[in-house]
Motif scaffolding. Structure first.
Motif, PDB file in Angstrom:
ATOM      1  N   VAL A 112      72.845  57.132  27.908  1.00 35.82           N
ATOM      2  CA  VAL A 112      72.272  57.123  29.253  1.00 35.82           C
ATOM      3  C   VAL A 112      70.783  57.487  29.205  1.00 35.82           C
ATOM      4  O   VAL A 112      69.965  56.889  29.916  1.00 35.82           O
ATOM      5  CB  VAL A 112      73.043  58.082  30.184  1.00 35.82           C
ATOM      6  N   ASN A 113      70.425  58.447  28.375  1.00 35.68           N
ATOM      7  CA  ASN A 113      69.008  58.802  28.228  1.00 35.68           C
ATOM      8  C   ASN A 113      68.193  57.596  27.758  1.00 35.68           C
ATOM      9  O   ASN A 113      67.083  57.352  28.249  1.00 35.68           O
ATOM     10  CB  ASN A 113      68.842  59.942  27.212  1.00 35.68           C
ATOM     11  N   VAL A 114      68.736  56.858  26.789  1.00 38.95           N
ATOM     12  CA  VAL A 114      68.050  55.663  26.287  1.00 38.95           C
ATOM     13  C   VAL A 114      67.872  54.651  27.422  1.00 38.95           C
ATOM     14  O   VAL A 114      66.793  54.069  27.597  1.00 38.95           O
ATOM     15  CB  VAL A 114      68.826  55.032  25.117  1.00 38.95           C
ATOM     16  N   ALA A 115      68.935  54.440  28.195  1.00 38.20           N
ATOM     17  CA  ALA A 115      68.861  53.490  29.306  1.00 38.20           C
ATOM     18  C   ALA A 115      67.839  53.944  30.347  1.00 38.20           C
ATOM     19  O   ALA A 115      67.095  53.125  30.903  1.00 38.20           O
ATOM     20  CB  ALA A 115      70.245  53.334  29.942  1.00 38.20           C
ATOM     21  N   ALA A 116      67.804  55.239  30.610  1.00 33.13           N
ATOM     22  CA  ALA A 116      66.870  55.772  31.605  1.00 33.13           C
ATOM     23  C   ALA A 116      65.425  55.579  31.162  1.00 33.13           C
ATOM     24  O   ALA A 116      64.555  55.176  31.957  1.00 33.13           O
ATOM     25  CB  ALA A 116      67.161  57.250  31.847  1.00 33.13           C
ATOM     26  N   ARG A 117      65.145  55.868  29.908  1.00 35.10           N
ATOM     27  CA  ARG A 117      63.783  55.684  29.382  1.00 35.10           C
ATOM     28  C   ARG A 117      63.408  54.205  29.355  1.00 35.10           C
ATOM     29  O   ARG A 117      62.246  53.846  29.584  1.00 35.10           O
ATOM     30  CB  ARG A 117      63.683  56.289  27.982  1.00 35.10           C
ATOM     31  N   THR A 118      64.390  53.363  29.059  1.00 39.45           N
ATOM     32  CA  THR A 118      64.119  51.932  29.021  1.00 39.45           C
ATOM     33  C   THR A 118      63.798  51.403  30.416  1.00 39.45           C
ATOM     34  O   THR A 118      62.880  50.588  30.589  1.00 39.45           O
ATOM     35  CB  THR A 118      65.324  51.179  28.432  1.00 39.45           C
ATOM     36  N   LEU A 119      64.541  51.846  31.413  1.00 37.89           N
ATOM     37  CA  LEU A 119      64.267  51.419  32.785  1.00 37.89           C
ATOM     38  C   LEU A 119      62.862  51.840  33.205  1.00 37.89           C
ATOM     39  O   LEU A 119      62.126  51.064  33.840  1.00 37.89           O
ATOM     40  CB  LEU A 119      65.309  52.006  33.740  1.00 37.89           C
ATOM     41  N   TYR A 120      62.479  53.048  32.840  1.00 40.18           N
ATOM     42  CA  TYR A 120      61.122  53.511  33.148  1.00 40.18           C
ATOM     43  C   TYR A 120      60.085  52.669  32.404  1.00 40.18           C
ATOM     44  O   TYR A 120      59.037  52.316  32.957  1.00 40.18           O
ATOM     45  CB  TYR A 120      60.976  54.985  32.773  1.00 40.18           C
ATOM     46  N   MET A 121      60.382  52.321  31.170  1.00 40.71           N
ATOM     47  CA  MET A 121      59.474  51.497  30.373  1.00 40.71           C
ATOM     48  C   MET A 121      59.255  50.132  31.023  1.00 40.71           C
ATOM     49  O   MET A 121      58.129  49.633  31.092  1.00 40.71           O
ATOM     50  CB  MET A 121      60.060  51.311  28.976  1.00 40.71           C
ATOM     51  N   ILE A 122      60.340  49.546  31.522  1.00 44.33           N
ATOM     52  CA  ILE A 122      60.259  48.181  32.052  1.00 44.33           C
ATOM     53  C   ILE A 122      59.595  48.143  33.425  1.00 44.33           C
ATOM     54  O   ILE A 122      58.664  47.360  33.660  1.00 44.33           O
ATOM     55  CB  ILE A 122      61.671  47.563  32.153  1.00 44.33           C
ATOM     56  N   ASP A 123      60.074  48.987  34.320  1.00 40.57           N
ATOM     57  CA  ASP A 123      59.679  48.878  35.734  1.00 40.57           C
ATOM     58  C   ASP A 123      58.962  50.109  36.282  1.00 40.57           C
ATOM     59  O   ASP A 123      58.760  50.198  37.495  1.00 40.57           O
ATOM     60  CB  ASP A 123      60.924  48.628  36.595  1.00 40.57           C
ATOM     61  N   ASN A 124      58.621  51.026  35.406  1.00 41.03           N
ATOM     62  CA  ASN A 124      58.031  52.279  35.890  1.00 41.03           C
ATOM     63  C   ASN A 124      58.952  52.943  36.918  1.00 41.03           C
ATOM     64  O   ASN A 124      58.506  53.570  37.874  1.00 41.03           O
ATOM     65  CB  ASN A 124      56.652  52.019  36.506  1.00 41.03           C
ATOM     66  N   ASP A 125      60.260  52.799  36.670  1.00 40.68           N
ATOM     67  CA  ASP A 125      61.307  53.281  37.583  1.00 40.68           C
ATOM     68  C   ASP A 125      61.959  54.505  36.941  1.00 40.68           C
ATOM     69  O   ASP A 125      62.598  54.412  35.896  1.00 40.68           O
ATOM     70  CB  ASP A 125      62.338  52.166  37.791  1.00 40.68           C
ATOM     71  N   ASP A 126      61.800  55.663  37.584  1.00 38.91           N
ATOM     72  CA  ASP A 126      62.329  56.903  37.021  1.00 38.91           C
ATOM     73  C   ASP A 126      63.649  57.327  37.662  1.00 38.91           C
ATOM     74  O   ASP A 126      64.073  58.469  37.518  1.00 38.91           O
ATOM     75  CB  ASP A 126      61.303  58.033  37.128  1.00 38.91           C
ATOM     76  N   SER A 127      64.326  56.398  38.350  1.00 38.29           N
ATOM     77  CA  SER A 127      65.510  56.767  39.114  1.00 38.29           C
ATOM     78  C   SER A 127      66.669  57.260  38.240  1.00 38.29           C
ATOM     79  O   SER A 127      67.529  57.998  38.719  1.00 38.29           O
ATOM     80  CB  SER A 127      65.984  55.584  39.971  1.00 38.29           C
ATOM     81  N   LEU A 128      66.714  56.877  36.975  1.00 31.98           N
ATOM     82  CA  LEU A 128      67.798  57.331  36.094  1.00 31.98           C
ATOM     83  C   LEU A 128      67.424  58.559  35.291  1.00 31.98           C
ATOM     84  O   LEU A 128      68.236  59.073  34.520  1.00 31.98           O
ATOM     85  CB  LEU A 128      68.216  56.208  35.142  1.00 31.98           C
TER      86      LEU A 128
END
Length: 226
Positions: A208-224
């Motif tokens: 989940v941490n990996v997915a959260a960092r990846t989402l932030y990387m892609i869309d600058n989205d820190d929701s996870l």
């Protein structure tokens, strides 16, 4: 591979992070095999291989630092390097958890609570890791969110397993016919099994941490991230 350009270094960083993830996942699979088959040789191989994961992790950490310090990236490149820096930490810790599982395989003395399907839990956790790394490689935001959603299912599996172990221990419905197993040895085996479940749950948390960092990387989205 020679790294002659900034972009080639970014590409190589991604490839190296993906390789580290494959290595960490392989170690977990070997450890699960060792637990299932009582294979001390395979368990020892996992433990001895931990230094390789640590070495790669330190090399990648230095690569990230160099890219940040020397190239001064901005915007998407900055998020990619920062996310990769965080992700390799989670992957290194997954490698540590594989070592824990391998040690449990070596320490195990008896079969207890066969109704607790450790392999099923482990495979579910590993599938989350694989999916998170697929999201990182393909920059797929839907996959990122899917990993986070699946964490509830893994937590429920782990909770059910732990409750079953404790309930059967308290009721005396235990140890698969090992009726002459002395209480002290029984408790050691129960503790080991509970730790095994806990560590598999933690592997899912790292996914989940990996997915959260990846989402932030892609869309600058820190929701996870929170």
């Amino acid at each position: 591979m020679a790294r002659n350009t900034y972009q080639s270094r970014l590409n190589q960083l991604e490839e190296d992070v993906l390789y580290l993830s494959e290595l960490a996942a392989e170690r977990v699979r070997y450890a699960l095999d060792a637990l299932e088959d009582k294979d001390e040789r395979k368990a020892q191989e996992v433990i001895e291989g931990d230094h390789e994961i640590n070495r790669i992790y330190l090399d990648l950490e230095q690569d990230c630092i160099d890219l940040l310090a020397l190239q001064q990236p901005v915007a998407g490149d900055l998020r990619f390097i920062a996310a990769s820096f965080k992700i390799i930490t989670d992957l290194e810790r997954i490698g540590d958890l594989a070592t824990n599982l391998a040690q449990y395989a070596i320490d195990a003395e008896n079969d207890v609570f066969a109704e607790v399907d450790i392999r099923r839990i482990g495979d579910a956790a590993l599938d989350m890791v694989d999916q998170a790394m697929d999201a990182y490689e393909s920059e797929d935001t839907d996959l990122c969110r899917s990993v986070a959603e699946r964490d509830d299912d893994l937590d429920a599996m782990c909770d059910t397993a732990s409750q079953s172990i404790v309930r059967d221990l308290m009721s005396g419905d235990d140890f698969e016919g090992d009726g002459d197993l002395d209480p002290e040895t029984a408790l050691v085996d129960v503790r080991r099994l509970l730790l095994t479940v806990r560590d598999l749950e933690r592997i899912g948390d790292h996914a989940v941490n990996v997915a959260a960092r990846t989402l932030y990387m892609i869309d600058n989205d820190d929701s996870l991230l929170f």
